[in-house]
Write an enzyme that holds these catalytic residues in place. Structure first.
Site, short mmCIF file in Angstrom:
data_model
loop_
_atom_site.label_atom_id
_atom_site.label_comp_id
_atom_site.label_asym_id
_atom_site.label_seq_id
_atom_site.Cartn_x
_atom_site.Cartn_y
_atom_site.Cartn_z
N ASP A 1 0.98 -1.33 -0.11
CA ASP A 1 -0.11 -0.45 -0.08
C ASP A 1 0.91 0.97 -0.04
OD1 ASP A 1 -3.06 0.56 0.86
OD2 ASP A 1 -1.94 2.05 1.34
N GLU B 1 -14.74 -8.34 -7.89
CA GLU B 1 -14.85 -8.94 -6.18
C GLU B 1 -16.43 -8.82 -5.71
OE1 GLU B 1 -12.82 -10.44 -4.20
OE2 GLU B 1 -14.67 -10.65 -3.00
N GLU C 1 -19.31 -5.38 2.97
CA GLU C 1 -18.84 -5.13 4.25
C GLU C 1 -19.72 -5.75 5.00
OE1 GLU C 1 -17.70 -1.08 4.37
OE2 GLU C 1 -16.71 -0.69 2.21
N CYS D 1 -19.91 1.61 -2.48
CA CYS D 1 -20.13 0.97 -3.68
C CYS D 1 -21.19 1.67 -4.56
CB CYS D 1 -19.49 -0.49 -3.67
SG CYS D 1 -18.67 -0.10 -2.21
N ARG E 1 -18.92 6.52 4.39
CA ARG E 1 -19.14 7.62 3.05
C ARG E 1 -20.25 7.03 2.20
NH1 ARG E 1 -14.84 2.83 -0.23
NH2 ARG E 1 -15.64 2.18 1.52
C1 UGA Z 1 -22.07 -3.74 -2.18
C2 UGA Z 1 -22.86 -4.74 -2.69
O1 UGA Z 1 -23.75 -5.75 -2.19
C3 UGA Z 1 -21.62 -6.11 -3.06
O2 UGA Z 1 -22.10 -7.29 -3.34
C4 UGA Z 1 -20.47 -5.52 -3.64
O3 UGA Z 1 -19.43 -6.04 -3.34
C5 UGA Z 1 -19.98 -4.08 -2.63
O4 UGA Z 1 -21.31 -3.48 -2.77
C6 UGA Z 1 -19.05 -3.50 -3.80
O5 UGA Z 1 -19.32 -3.21 -4.71
O6 UGA Z 1 -17.59 -3.65 -3.26
P1 UGA Z 1 -21.67 -2.82 -0.03
O7 UGA Z 1 -21.32 -1.55 -0.18
O8 UGA Z 1 -20.56 -3.46 1.56
O9 UGA Z 1 -21.24 -4.11 -0.77
O10 UGA Z 1 -23.43 -2.64 1.29
P2 UGA Z 1 -24.86 -3.82 0.76
O11 UGA Z 1 -24.76 -4.36 1.70
O12 UGA Z 1 -25.12 -3.97 -0.56
O13 UGA Z 1 -25.32 -2.43 1.35
C7 UGA Z 1 -25.79 -0.93 0.60
C8 UGA Z 1 -26.41 -0.30 1.21
O14 UGA Z 1 -28.00 -1.14 0.71
C9 UGA Z 1 -26.26 0.32 2.48
O15 UGA Z 1 -26.49 1.37 3.07
C10 UGA Z 1 -27.53 -0.37 2.75
O16 UGA Z 1 -28.03 -0.26 4.51
C11 UGA Z 1 -28.32 -0.73 2.11
N1 UGA Z 1 -29.26 -1.65 2.04
C12 UGA Z 1 -29.48 -3.11 1.51
C13 UGA Z 1 -31.39 -1.07 2.31
O17 UGA Z 1 -31.32 0.56 1.81
N2 UGA Z 1 -31.96 -2.07 2.10
C14 UGA Z 1 -31.52 -3.23 1.80
O18 UGA Z 1 -32.78 -4.22 1.99
C15 UGA Z 1 -31.07 -3.78 1.29
#
Ligand code: UGA
Length: 447
Positions: free
Chosen positions: A33, A160, A164, A272, A342
């Site tokens: 890094d 990937e 998180e 993301c 973020r």
């Molecule tokens: C997301 C994708 O789910 C991963 O598969 C992907 O690898 C990742 O982005 C990435 O591109 O690196 P992540 O950002 O960790 O993962 O979060 P999510 O679990 O997808 O949640 C995203 C947002 O959606 C959160 O703010 C969560 O609160 C919201 N959310 C999720 C809702 O408002 N309602 C839901 O039913 C589910």
């Protein structure tokens, strides 16, 4: 035959987890890094971010930790990296460019520019970062230009999909593996690296560069669309007097729809989904295919409207004017089990209320430090109970387990007014109403 040696470039959520997971799978791993403080922490088996299970994995393998396997080392030297690795994973981030929809490719480009001149023997460079379709083609050409090994230094694209909060699990047990490759050798090397998850049943999908890149952006676009769909239904429920939580449960029983990612609330955030749908629209525009993705603009605006609606509900709850009102905000991170703020909907709502004159006090189990760094002007409390003391309204904006377990009676004694707004549809309205609270949630009837 000597075991394949792996390097990982960029040690954020993705890279740190990938490096530790590769060591767990038995490989010798060297991580790089450009931030020296990050390396120092990782060498001691500590992480710059909160990710459940990651520190345990690092401590099991980081060479600097007593009793570890010693399979995981870190460096800041590109020469050492080039010399060490057979397979080099690029895991740097691609944030949204300031004031634009497109993402910033400068870290990915810099990784290839720095690594390629060090590749004097056969090597596979594997891109994992989320990039605009067409990037792999361009980076492969740059690699061929710069690498002394010439054609023996090859590129592959392996997006990937980790979440998180579940990063370690998702890396060791992926739903699927996608390999964008141009040769049998590249496919063989990736199959070797992922032999264990493949043996345990993870599907391994081999394809070309553009498809591999698009799988990632289309998967995130689909997830964002699903969330905005249910949030659009929440808007209609608000207008018609329906209950979006019941609606989601009922439609989700249809296997073709599925129950996951149908939780209505203040919407998606994080590093993301929001930036990926915007970068995807920008790229489609460059390709002359923008019409195909105009719906993502709607997905984005539904998402942003939910934050505004939360502010409106808060204004109503305090009697019409926010100025001077005390608002307690439970949750700052973009989702639970993460310290990531973020593009966090919770913090965005807190910030809007503050800008409109409310006195906002925030509490989050893990995100306080990051929230303070981003929004130093908000008030912060050391616990949920302290945050709600004297509050005119309480907002539940990130669904941490800790908040589900709060006792409405205890909190009721601390607040000025028993008003709670659930921005995540995660609390039980009956429990709160029984304890004398007025309970409101997005997309659900008032009582
Ligand atoms: C997301 C994708 O789910 C991963 O598969 C992907 O690898 C990742 O982005 C990435 O591109 O690196 P992540 O950002 O960790 O993962 O979060 P999510 O679990 O997808 O949640 C995203 C947002 O959606 C959160 O703010 C969560 O609160 C919201 N959310 C999720 C809702 O408002 N309602 C839901 O039913 C589910």
């Amino acid at each position: 035959m000597a075991r394949t040696k792996i390097t990982v470039i960029g040690l954020g959520y993705l890279g740190a987890t990938h490096a530790a997971a590769m060591a767990e799978l038995g490989f010798d791993v060297l991580g790089l890094d450009v931030v020296p403080e990050k390396i120092k922490l990782l060498e001691q088996g500590r992480t710059p971010m909160f990710e459940p299970g990651l520190e345990e994995l690092l401590r099991a393998h980081a060479a600097g930790v007593g009793g570890s396997t010693g399979r995981l080392r870190f460096t800041d030297s590109w020469a050492e990296l080039g010399d060490f690795g057979d397979v080099h994973f690029i895991c740097v981030n691609t944030p949204q460019k300031h004031g634009e929809y497109a993402c910033d490719m400068s870290y990915v480009d810099a990784a290839v520019e720095s690594l390629a001149p060090q590749l004097t023997r056969p090597a596979l460079v594997v891109g994992k970062s989320t990039v605009p379709v067409g990037s792999a083609e361009r980076l492969a050409a740059r690699l061929a230009e710069l690498a002394p090994a010439g054609e023996d230094a090859e590129l592959a694209w392996n997006p990937e999909f980790l979440r998180e909060g579940f990063a370690v699990h998702d890396t060791l047990h992926p739903d699927r593996l996608v390999a964008g490759v141009r040769s049998a050798r590249a496919e063989r090397l990736l199959r070797e690296v992922y032999a264990q998850p493949i043996a345990e049943g993870s599907p391994f999908i081999v394809t070309d560069f553009p498809t591999a890149e698009l799988v990632k952006t289309s998967a995130n676009s689909f997830l964002a669309t699903k969330i905005s769909f249910i949030n659009a239904m929440a808007e209609v429920c608000e207008a018609a007097g329906g209950d979006v939580a019941k609606l989601a449960e009922a439609i989700g029983h249809d296997d073709r729809i599925g129950r996951k990612f149908l939780r209505a609330g203040i919407g998606f955030g994080g590093g993301c989904l929001p930036k990926d749908i915007r970068a995807f629209m920008a790229r489609a525009g460059e390709l002359g295919a923008s019409e195909a993705l105009t719906f993502l603009r709607e997905v984005d605006s539904i998402n942003m409207r939910r934050r505004a609606q939360m502010v409106e509900l808060t204004r109503e709850a305090v009697g019409g004017a926010l100025l001077g009102k005390r608002i307690a905000v439970l949750g700052a991170t973009f989702k639970p089990d993460s310290d990531d703020v973020r593009d966090s909907p919770a913090l965005n709502v807190a910030g809007q209320l503050h800008l409109q004159g409310a006195q906002v006090t925030v509490y989050d189990p893990k995100g306080m430090e990051n929230a303070r760094a981003l929004f130093p002007t908000l008030g912060y409390a050391a616990s949920a109970l302290e945050a709600v003391r004297g509050a005119d309204t309480v907002l539940h904006l990130t669904e941490w387990r800790e908040f589900k377990e709060l006792d409405p009676a205890t909190l009721g004694d601390a607040v000025a007014e028993r008003h709670i707004l659930d921005g995540r549809n995660a609390l039980d309205p009956q429990v709160w109403r029984k304890a004398g609270w007025t309970f409101r949630a997005l997309g659900r009837p008032t009582a």
